[in-house]
Design a protein around this motif. Sequence first.
Motif, PDB file in Angstrom:
ATOM      1  N   ASN A 102       0.846  -1.188   0.000  1.00  9.64           N
ATOM      2  CA  ASN A 102       0.000   0.000   0.000  1.00  9.64           C
ATOM      3  C   ASN A 102       0.881   1.238   0.000  1.00  9.64           C
ATOM      4  O   ASN A 102       2.023   1.211   0.432  1.00  9.64           O
ATOM      5  N   ASN A 103       0.336   2.311  -0.531  1.00  9.91           N
ATOM      6  CA  ASN A 103       0.993   3.608  -0.534  1.00  9.91           C
ATOM      7  C   ASN A 103       0.353   4.407   0.591  1.00  9.91           C
ATOM      8  O   ASN A 103      -0.810   4.790   0.489  1.00  9.91           O
ATOM      9  N   PRO A 104       1.081   4.645   1.670  1.00  9.63           N
ATOM     10  CA  PRO A 104       0.474   5.309   2.825  1.00  9.63           C
ATOM     11  C   PRO A 104      -0.041   6.715   2.536  1.00  9.63           C
ATOM     12  O   PRO A 104      -0.874   7.227   3.271  1.00  9.63           O
ATOM     13  N   LYS A 105       0.415   7.329   1.458  1.00  6.39           N
ATOM     14  CA  LYS A 105      -0.091   8.652   1.096  1.00  6.39           C
ATOM     15  C   LYS A 105      -1.467   8.565   0.435  1.00  6.39           C
ATOM     16  O   LYS A 105      -2.190   9.550   0.379  1.00  6.39           O
ATOM     17  N   LEU A 106      -1.814   7.367  -0.077  1.00  2.19           N
ATOM     18  CA  LEU A 106      -3.072   7.188  -0.797  1.00  2.19           C
ATOM     19  C   LEU A 106      -4.055   6.232  -0.128  1.00  2.19           C
ATOM     20  O   LEU A 106      -5.265   6.370  -0.297  1.00  2.19           O
ATOM     21  N   HIS A 107      -3.539   5.244   0.610  1.00  4.77           N
ATOM     22  CA  HIS A 107      -4.376   4.166   1.132  1.00  4.77           C
ATOM     23  C   HIS A 107      -4.400   4.166   2.652  1.00  4.77           C
ATOM     24  O   HIS A 107      -3.424   4.525   3.301  1.00  4.77           O
ATOM     25  N   THR A 108      -5.518   3.712   3.216  1.00  4.89           N
ATOM     26  CA  THR A 108      -5.593   3.531   4.655  1.00  4.89           C
ATOM     27  C   THR A 108      -4.622   2.414   5.050  1.00  4.89           C
ATOM     28  O   THR A 108      -4.285   1.562   4.226  1.00  4.89           O
ATOM     29  N   ARG A 110      10.462   1.961  -1.854  1.00  6.24           N
ATOM     30  CA  ARG A 110       9.494   3.031  -1.674  1.00  6.24           C
ATOM     31  C   ARG A 110       8.749   2.913  -0.333  1.00  6.24           C
ATOM     32  O   ARG A 110       7.924   3.745   0.011  1.00  6.24           O
TER      33      ARG A 110
END
Length: 79
Positions: free
Chosen positions: A24-30, A54
């Motif tokens: 997951n991308n922490p900037k986009l996803h919970t 990343r």
Amino acid sequence: MSDETPICSAKGCRTDAVWVLAWNNPKLHTPERRKTWLACEEHREHLSQFLGVRGFLKDVMTLEEWELRRPGDGSAADR
């Protein structure tokens, strides 16, 4: 589950997938959200490194293990 055989997510690869890379991308996803890439044996390490540098990679498991953990989902990947 679909009758289609899951294939590797690496660009241009049409090989059957063996691995699931949950990320997951922490900037986009919970925090609990998991996106997935599928990988063949040849591309598992490369795709893992791409996500890992990343800070996105959360888990790597076999496709079989993933499917057992996600009963009734209907798909192996959330690409």
